[in-house]
Design a protein around this motif. Structure first.
Motif, short mmCIF file in Angstrom:
data_model
loop_
_atom_site.label_atom_id
_atom_site.label_comp_id
_atom_site.label_asym_id
_atom_site.label_seq_id
_atom_site.Cartn_x
_atom_site.Cartn_y
_atom_site.Cartn_z
N THR A 655 0.82 -1.21 0.00
CA THR A 655 0.00 0.00 0.00
C THR A 655 0.86 1.27 0.00
OG1 THR A 655 -1.65 -1.18 1.26
CG2 THR A 655 -1.84 1.22 1.24
N LEU A 693 -4.31 5.04 -8.55
CA LEU A 693 -5.59 4.33 -8.50
C LEU A 693 -6.20 3.98 -9.85
CD1 LEU A 693 -6.88 6.67 -5.73
CD2 LEU A 693 -6.75 4.20 -5.44
N VAL A 697 -8.94 -0.84 -18.09
CA VAL A 697 -8.45 -2.13 -18.60
C VAL A 697 -9.44 -2.71 -19.60
CG1 VAL A 697 -7.76 -4.48 -17.98
CG2 VAL A 697 -7.26 -2.59 -16.42
N VAL A 705 -13.01 -4.25 -18.95
CA VAL A 705 -13.03 -4.91 -17.63
C VAL A 705 -13.40 -3.90 -16.55
CG1 VAL A 705 -11.66 -6.22 -15.97
CG2 VAL A 705 -11.28 -6.53 -18.42
N THR A 706 -12.90 -2.68 -16.68
CA THR A 706 -13.18 -1.65 -15.68
C THR A 706 -14.40 -0.84 -16.11
OG1 THR A 706 -11.58 -0.29 -16.83
CG2 THR A 706 -10.82 -1.39 -14.83
N TYR A 709 -17.55 1.49 -11.15
CA TYR A 709 -16.73 1.90 -10.01
C TYR A 709 -16.35 0.72 -9.11
CZ TYR A 709 -17.88 6.58 -11.48
OH TYR A 709 -18.02 7.72 -12.21
N MET A 710 -16.92 -0.43 -9.38
CA MET A 710 -16.50 -1.62 -8.65
C MET A 710 -15.05 -1.97 -9.03
SD MET A 710 -18.54 -2.91 -6.53
CE MET A 710 -19.91 -2.07 -5.88
N ASP A 711 -14.66 -1.61 -10.25
CA ASP A 711 -13.32 -1.96 -10.72
C ASP A 711 -12.46 -0.77 -11.12
OD1 ASP A 711 -13.17 -4.86 -10.56
OD2 ASP A 711 -14.88 -4.82 -11.93
N TYR A 712 -13.09 0.35 -11.43
CA TYR A 712 -12.32 1.53 -11.80
C TYR A 712 -12.20 2.39 -10.54
CZ TYR A 712 -10.46 5.41 -14.45
OH TYR A 712 -9.62 6.40 -14.93
N ALA A 713 -10.98 2.54 -10.04
CA ALA A 713 -10.78 3.20 -8.74
C ALA A 713 -10.60 4.69 -8.92
CB ALA A 713 -9.57 2.61 -8.04
N ARG A 716 -10.46 9.27 -3.78
CA ARG A 716 -11.44 9.79 -2.83
C ARG A 716 -10.72 10.60 -1.77
NH1 ARG A 716 -15.14 4.29 -2.77
NH2 ARG A 716 -13.42 3.45 -3.96
N ASP A 718 -10.17 10.37 1.26
CA ASP A 718 -9.27 9.72 2.20
C ASP A 718 -8.02 9.13 1.52
OD1 ASP A 718 -10.42 7.54 0.99
OD2 ASP A 718 -11.10 6.57 2.83
N ASN A 719 -7.92 9.25 0.21
CA ASN A 719 -6.68 8.88 -0.47
C ASN A 719 -5.68 10.04 -0.48
OD1 ASN A 719 -8.86 7.32 -2.70
ND2 ASN A 719 -7.36 6.18 -1.52
N PRO A 777 -1.50 -1.41 -4.74
CA PRO A 777 -0.84 -2.26 -3.76
C PRO A 777 -0.32 -3.56 -4.37
CG PRO A 777 -2.87 -1.38 -2.85
CD PRO A 777 -2.81 -0.94 -4.28
N SER A 778 -1.13 -4.19 -5.22
CA SER A 778 -0.70 -5.49 -5.74
C SER A 778 0.54 -5.33 -6.62
CB SER A 778 -1.83 -6.17 -6.51
OG SER A 778 -2.07 -5.56 -7.73
#
Ligand SMILES: Cc1cc2nc3c(=O)[nH]c(=O)nc-3n(C[C@H](O)[C@H](O)[C@H](O)COP(=O)(O)OP(=O)(O)OC[C@H]3O[C@@H](n4cnc5c(N)ncnc54)[C@H](O)[C@@H]3O)c2cc1C
Lengths: 787, 264
Positions: A655, A693, A697, A705-706, A709-713, A716, A718-719, A777-778
């Motif tokens: 992270t 973020l 894709v 694939v994105t 918003y479940m996959d496209y970040a 926000r 707090d970032n 992170p990954s």
């Protein structure tokens, strides 16, 4: 005492009352008498032949008014969507410019490509019938990215045998290779500028209307530039003359570039409204927005920087592949060429720069300008490789930059890549940013992080951008098919209140306040007495809209010119009233005076006299007080500055936390510091989004694939840390307000700063192989894990 | 959204009858999962039976060593419950980390557990605490409830009425969120209970599962270091653009250690 509503004051935004109280009037808020609704049949395949489109079952369904297909448009001689910029390959050949039909003809080329439109009484009926349109697709292999496109696994257009759109260059390759061969150090860096989805909070909407009595067509649309849409759609797609075509872009909820372009849905609702003699509304839902709004960036680059033994830059060579998507969107070809390679000198004296850019068609939605458009990509290349060079030769990255900066007394400065910088002080903003982040304290902070098991990195981005787009003659010579001047009309009413019409368009930028401040300052009228109007081709003379941080630099300059004319005429009226010569009249704080006398006339009295001309110099002047100006800029403007990011990485999870971010920008003179700060904050948030973020894709087969918003970040709150932003002022010498533009700086500068910090932190942990954006992170964990 | 009949249930029995009586009826709790599915036209129920406001299905009680939570209790209510916090603070931590305030004020524990999204948080708690899922027909042990991706032991039309959580000695939940959706890429719930240590993993596999090797190690020595050297196999774990199976396997170890540490 300076005015509290004039130039330099942080006036609260006039427009915000209606926005925060929910009273904005967005396109989807508009409803026309007798309105119908459109739903599009969209291809689920990235690449397929259209064997047949059978609409008969759908046409018989409840509420269906009409269904149109690509064939119907062909039969009606509706043209394809035009491209606004022609780029030539290095061999002199024009780019491959395939037809871009508004509804697919013969083939579909990306997921979301429109095949048919259903118009029905209700939205539910339109959607239901759209699902009932039977399309027989002959699925073809698809190329979902540039690597696949080059492989020739599939070919989108007959006229583009290798899926290549153009192969363009700037500079002399032989010369650069010779210089590189003599360099003491050559640093090479492969870089990917990740594909982004703009995601304005308001999806696109278009309403077409036709007045049978007058023959006037109206399009209400979510556009950053209604006149450009009228021009492109009227002249090229539908063949409608300007006096019978009105384009209105009311309140628009964010654009970020993706609402510049002329889209198929706009042309279709405008055309079909006249066919069905009913207004037609189309509202994109969020999934449709992901699939069909033009995307941004998507470059793959290999950059090489040659330095002498002392760290002086000798030559920069850049090889870039740029994804155009499946068709050429309005400004797409210009973004990776004239808006990119011409900025590759950055803030530096690098004497030789060469760029080769190859553009490719892929089975993805078209790619076009997104906040910064070309300039973020250029900054990313330069600032990443400069940082990498500092690391490789063991020099402090700030010192290496400072050593190579163009010095403040070298302006105007002719770069090797066509542009002439107007003014700047790059060492000034570098120093300012270093102070703001306490650069000297970094080593201690890094040690503290290390003691806590964390990795810490710091990264610079000394960016430059070309804004105030653009001198028409220059862009014309480079292939633009339009001029890029701006227009302002200042209407002083009889009681001295003012309505200003601008050809720029505000979709979050706060023009209604900023432009009003300029008027308040110049005419001495309170800001409440000034309204700024944009967005309707029927009451604004002309205009090229808002993008490229051009509104104040170009539109504000037009305003200043119009105000000059207002002042000149008002002085003549005042001179008449004071029985003096207009050359003796002085105008300040809303009062006309004659030096050395106690004579004075208020601006309001002059305005009234202009409209009630009982005592008026009729032999010299016409009544009224309204002036208009067109302004074509003498040059681009060159905002620049330095941003610094500091990150902390948790090596166990990968992270990345943005620990601190500072920005020192030079935007020339500033009209409203609060609005400028807001623009910088938003830009940085988007830039951090790109770095950490966001990433669009498509899979191998061209499926998105994105797609939500479940996959496209998205970034926000707090970032993000609290940003420290400050400005230095080096006025623009060639426009009347001395302004440069601030809308894109954050998005241009931030990605390189953040990635320099991330790669710096990783390097300290032994990871020398650079990673690409977004540094998720990954990805970070995988890099650490592999080392 | 396709058209459907909206029906508001007056009681649990009424809800069951309304679903049974419909051509293709579906229950709606907070609607946070169901409504987006309807809006995207991915489901086409004839009837939506709203149980979200049923009084019988609300409320939290702590008694006899267990916390009972009505199935229609929202995430926000759990997150802010002093009773839950007093008994099982890990549950309030978990609930306060679900989605955003809007989702937490609509979404319910029962809806989440019934839906059994592989990336959802509550399945971690149900499994990690050895909870009992109570329905209008029977009681189902947490260990038997989650049968597969989006699949549970619930029969057609069966309604979750409450969930009973035994109060553990210590427990903690640690979540590694998906950067986009903020659902769990990996969430680990660790609890020290009367019957030994339970370690439940959500987000990583097709459905939540227990990490038995970790449980054994922690039964011997309840400390983060007890998990050193235990690696979770990546075989069969989820992989997507956000995380490979290997990364998820690694994160299970990291999150488990952090959860043990958080147990104090
Ligand atoms: C933006 C967003 C972010 C989210 N983030 C997270 C997150 O971080 N972590 C997380 O765990 N979840 C997350 N969620 C999901 C959220 O927790 C949902 O509230 C939950 O999955 C479903 O609860 P609901 O009450 O809304 O159920 P509904 O959507 O109403 O129902 C879901 C399903 O359960 C069935 N059902 C509902 N109640 C019962 C019952 N009593 N008995 C039997 N079946 C029933 C319904 O028929 C339906 O099939 C998120 C959701 C959104 C929209």
């Amino acid at each position: 005492m300076p005015r509290d509503d004039g130039i330099g004051a942080s006036v609260r935004r006039k427009e915000d009352f209606r926005f925060v109280t929910g009273q904005g009037s967005y396109t989807d808020d508009l409803n026309r008498q007798g309105q119908t609704y459109a739903a599009f049949v969209r291809s689920p395949h990235a690449h397929a032949t259209l064997n047949s489109v059978n609409t008969s079952a759908a046409a018989a369904m409840d509420g269906v008014v009409a269904i149109f297909t690509g064939q119907d448009l062909l039969d009606a001689e509706v043209n394809g969507l035009p491209c606004g910029w022609q780029v030539h390959s290095k061999d002199g050949e024009p780019m491959v410019e395939p037809a871009h039909p508004a509804l697919a003809q013969g083939k579909v080329r990306y997921v979301g490509d429109a095949v048919a439109v259903v118009i029905a009484e209700t939205l539910g009926q339109a959607r239901a019938a759209a699902e009932a349109v039977e399309v027989d697709y002959g699925v073809l292999p698809a190329v979902g990215n540039m690597t696949a496109a080059k492989s020739g696994k599939a070919q989108l257009f007959e006229e583009a045998p290798n899926n290549q759109c153009y192969d363009w260059e700037l500079g002399d390759e032989a010369e650069i290779d010779a210089a590189m061969a003599k360099a003491a150090h050559v640093v090479e860096l492969p870089l990917v500028n990740n594909r982004l989805i703009a995601n304005p909070i308001e999806p696109r909407v278009a309403i077409g209307d036709y007045d049978t009595a007058t023959g006037e067509h109206t399009l209400f649309t979510t556009s950053q530039n209604p006149h450009v849409i009228r021009l492109l759609m009227g002249a090229f797609v539908l063949g409608l003359p300007e006096h019978k075509l009105r384009v209105v872009a009311p309140d628009v909820g964010g654009g970020f570039g993706t609402k510049i372009f002329h889209y198929a849905e706009e042309a279709i609702v405008t055309w079909a409204a006249a066919k069905v003699r009913r207004p037609i509304k189309w509202t994109s839902d969020r999934s449709e927005a992901f699939m069909t709004d033009a995307h941004g960036r998507d470059h793959e680059t290999v950059a090489k920087l040659g330095l002498d033994a002392d760290g002086e830059f000798l030559a920069l060579k850049v090889q870039t592949d740029a994804n155009m998507g499946a068709y050429l969107s309005t400004f797409a070809p210009a973004v990776p060429t004239y808006l990119y390679a011409t900025l590759l000198a950055g803030q530096y004296t690098t004497p030789l720069v060469y760029a080769n850019v190859r553009a490719w068609f892929t089975n993805t939605v078209p790619v076009d300008a997104y906040r910064g458009a070309g300039r973020p990509e250029a900054t990313y290349v330069i600032e990443r490789i400069v940082e990498e060079a500092a690391r490789q030769i063991g020099m402090d990255p700030a010192d290496l930059r400072a050593k190579n900066f163009i010095s403040p007394d070298a302006f105007p400065y002719q770069t090797p890549v066509a542009l002439e910088y107007d003014s700047g002080n790059y060492a000034g903003t570098l120093e300012m940013a270093k102070q703001a982040i306490n650069y000297d304290g970094f080593a201690a902070r890094q040690a503290a992080s290390k003691a806590a098991g964390k990795l810490r990195g710091i990264g610079f981005s000394a960016y430059i951008e070309a804004c105030g787009i653009a001198p028409s003659a220059v862009v014309g010579s480079l292939g633009a098919r339009a001029g890029l001047y701006e227009v302002a009309n200042v209407r002083v009413h009889p009681t001295g209140s003012v309505t200003m019409h601008t050809g720029t368009h505000s979709h979050g930028q706060g023009h209604e306040t900023t432009f009003a401040q300029v008027i308040a300052e110049r005419l001495g009228v309170p800001i409440e007495n000034v309204d700024v109007v944009h967005g309707d081709t029927n009451n604004i003379p002309f205009g090229m809209g808002t993008y490229g941080s051009r509104s104040l630099a170009v539109g504000g300059s037009a305003l200043a010119k119009a105000l000059d004319k207002v002042e000149a005429k008002a002085k003549k009226i005042a001179a008449h009233l004071m029985e003096a010569s207009d050359t003796d009249v002085e105008f300040k704080d809303g009062q006309f005076t004659i030096a050395g006398t106690d004579k004075s006339v208020a601006f309001g009295d002059v305005a009234l006299t202009a409209y009630v001309p009982h005592n008026f110099p009729h032999d010299e002047l016409e009544p009224g007080l309204e002036e208009q100006a067109f302004y074509d800029p003498a040059n681009f403007t060159f905002p620049a500055g330095c941003h610094i990011a500091e990150v902390e990485i948790d090596p166990e999870t990968g992270t990345v936390t943005l620990a601190n971010f500072v920005a020192a920008d030079d935007f020339g003179n500033i009209v409203n510091p609060m609005i400028v700060e807001g623009q910088v904050h938003g830009g940085i948030a988007q830039g951090v989004g790109q770095a950490l973020l966001e990433g669009c894709v498509y899979d191998e087969d061209g499926q998105l694939v994105t797609g939500s918003y479940m996959d496209y970040a998205m970034p926000r709150a707090d970032n993000l840390p609290n940003f420290t932003v400050d400005t230095q002022v080096t006025p623009c010498p060639h426009n009347p307000l001395g302004v440069k533009g601030c809308g894109e700086a954050g998005a241009i500068a931030a990605p390189a700063a953040v990635m320099n910090a991330v790669t710096g932190a990783l390097r300290a942990a032994g990871v020398t192989k650079p990673i690409d954006m977004p540094a998720t992170p990954s990805k970070v964990w995988a890099a650490l894990h592999a080392s | 959204m396709y058209e459907f009949n909206y029906q508001k249930a007056g009681s649990v029995a009424d809800a069951a009858a309304k679903v049974a009586g419909a051509d293709d009826g579906t229950l709606m709790a907070g609607g946070m999962t169901l409504i987006p599915t309807l809006k995207q036209r991915l489901a086409m129920p004839s009837d939506v039976v709203d149980i979200g406001q049923l009084a019988d299905l609300q409320g939290i009680s702590v008694a006899g060593g267990k916390v009972s939570i009505g199935s229609m209790t929202t995430h926000d209510t759990v997150a802010n419950s002093a009773d839950v916090k007093g008994a099982i603070p890990a549950l309030t931590v978990l609930a306060s980390g679900i989605g955003d305030p809007m989702v937490r004020n609509r979404g319910t524990m029962g809806g989440s557990v019934a839906n059994n999204d592989p990336a959802a948080d509550y399945p971690g708690a149900v499994l990690g605490l050895g909870a009992t899922v109570v329905t209008d027909k029977r009681e189902i042990a947490g260990d038997d409830f989650f049968t597969g991706m989006f699949e549970t032991a619930l029969d057609e039309g069966e309604i979750i009425t409450r969930i009973d959580f035994p109060v553990p000695t210590k427990a903690a939940y640690t979540k590694f969120p998906n950067p986009a959706s903020r659902y769990a890429i990996v969430g680990v719930f660790v609890a020290q209970t009367a019957d030994g240590v339970r370690v439940a993993v959500t987000g990583a596999g097709g459905t939540a599962f227990r990490a038995t090797e970790m449980e054994a190690a922690l039964n011997a020595n309840f400390s983060p270091s007890a998990l050193d050297g235990i690696s979770v196999s990546a075989d069969g774990l989820n992989k997507d653009i956000h995380a490979s199976a290997e990364y998820r396997a690694h994160l299970i170890g990291v999150m488990a250690k952090r959860a043990v540490a958080a147990c104090g």
